[in-house]
Scaffold this motif. Structure first.
Motif, short mmCIF file in Angstrom:
data_model
loop_
_atom_site.label_atom_id
_atom_site.label_comp_id
_atom_site.label_asym_id
_atom_site.label_seq_id
_atom_site.Cartn_x
_atom_site.Cartn_y
_atom_site.Cartn_z
N GLY A 92 0.84 -1.06 -0.12
CA GLY A 92 0.04 -0.03 -0.09
C GLY A 92 0.85 1.45 -0.22
N ARG B 117 -3.16 3.20 2.61
CA ARG B 117 -3.93 2.66 1.59
C ARG B 117 -3.90 1.26 1.18
N TRP B 118 -4.74 0.49 1.49
CA TRP B 118 -4.41 -0.93 1.11
C TRP B 118 -5.04 -1.16 -0.42
N ALA C 21 -8.95 -5.14 3.81
CA ALA C 21 -7.70 -4.68 4.55
C ALA C 21 -7.73 -5.68 5.83
N ALA D 255 -2.75 -3.21 9.37
CA ALA D 255 -3.06 -1.55 9.61
C ALA D 255 -2.58 -1.48 10.89
#
Length: 360
Positions: free
Chosen positions: A119, A135-136, A142, A147
């Motif tokens: 990402g 951003r995935w 995701a 994250a």
């Protein structure tokens, strides 16, 4: 907070350095990674020097096993916040020699591919606040663990690079609020919002102007030139070759490196794989030899791994077969190569450094 297996990205890779970051964190908690992932795979990951890539799905699965074993849903966040610059490879040295945290954000976006297909970071200024997004890049949902890891690492590195341990961030996470948020409060220090459209950190724009402590202009030019060279190499190597090397690296120790095994892992027929390799001026055996040689050279730098173990980790049933292959590749025996590496390092084997855990 586990990931549905069907939601794991079918493609994508990540630097083995990040996997080593997880292994090192588990060791600080007294957890033996060998019990979770197997001694052969752990030895391969520990021996890597940052140029290797592993499947992103495997990395996510490694987090799931660790979370289940430790019974700690926030483990990826803590692992990210405990990263060391060595877990970023050459990118870590690029970031260390930026002038400001604003430049750090820009260089992270420029060279993030060196750490895999994970990402693109993006810094958006809204008034007096910066929204630092992660951003995935896949169609699948995701993974919460990724994250957690990414934002935890960025929160820690911004403090470390600027020598400002008091920096605080608001954190927006795309997954539901966990029962225990104490680790999130410790890592970010600001407001927490869960179930958000994006995962990001929000902080004052003044942070972007903070100088990076101990930056060196001369070293900066050297490490950035190296980073550009590595980026060009990644861009120039065909995706098929990168994928094949990833498959071979993962399967060396279990011996599943026959042409049919690798072709099946790539969803190709053996003939199709051979034909595509020939189009790049390569052969299957040449690629296999390259992966084995690279892995062998990394393992030989670790004095704690015997030649017999190295032969096994390369998929050989006999040490003599490994010995003959290595001599064919380098014109040196494995023992002589190992001695020369130690001599070049000042006569002492390199010692593995373990750093103090930051977050429990």
């Amino acid at each position: 907070m586990t990931t549905d297996r069907k939601a794991l990205p079918p493609g994508g890779v990540i630097s083995s350095l990040y996997a080593r970051g997880l292994l090192d964190y588990l060791r600080t908690r007294g957890v033996d990674p060998d019990r979770l992932y197997g001694p052969a795979r752990v030895a391969q990951l520990d021996a890597g020097r940052g140029h290797e890539e592993i499947p992103l799905a495997e990395w996510i699965a490694m987090f799931e096993l660790a979370i289940a074993h430790c019974k700690d849903p926030s483990l990826p966040l803590k692992a990210g916040a405990s990263l060391h610059v060595r877990h970023l490879g050459v990118l870590g040295h690029v970031l260390m020699n930026c002038e400001t945290l604003g430049e750090v954000a820009a260089q992270l976006g420029r060279y993030i591919r060196l750490l895999g297909q994970i990402g693109q970071p993006e810094a958006i200024i809204k008034g007096d606040r910066v929204h630092f997004l992660w951003r995935w890049p896949y169609d699948t949902p995701a993974a919460p663990s990724v994250a957690q890891f990414m934002l935890g690492a960025r929160a820690m590195f911004m403090r470390w690079l600027s020598d400002r341990p008091g920096l605080r961030y608001d954190a927006h996470l795309h997954f539901p609020r966990p029962v225990d948020v104490s680790a999130y409060e410790q890592v970010f220090g600001g407001a927490l919002k869960f179930g958000q459209p994006d995962s990001k950190m929000v902080f004052p724009t003044t942070y972007m102007h903070l100088p990076v402590a101990h930056a060196d202009d001369d070293l900066r030019r050297q490490v950035e030139a190296r980073a550009q060279s590595m980026l060009q190499r990644l861009a120039g190597e065909p995706e098929l070759l990168r994928s094949l090397k990833t498959v071979l690296s993962r399967n060396l120790a279990n011996g599943r490196v026959a042409l049919a095994d690798s072709a099946g892992a790539l969803a190709l027929t053996p003939r199709t794989l051979q034909r595509r390799l020939e189009a790049f001026g390569q052969s299957y055996q040449r690629v296999l030899d390259e992966v084995r040689r690279h892995t062998a050279e990394n393992l030989l730098r670790d004095p704690q791994v015997s030649l017999t173990q190295i032969a096994f980790l390369l998929g050989y049933t006999e040490q003599s077969t490994f010995h003959n292959a290595f001599r064919r590749w380098t014109q040196l025996s494995p023992g002589v190569y190992r001695k020369r590496q130690f001599a070049a390092a000042g006569g002492r084997p390199a010692r593995r450094v373990r750093r103090r855990q930051r977050v429990r």
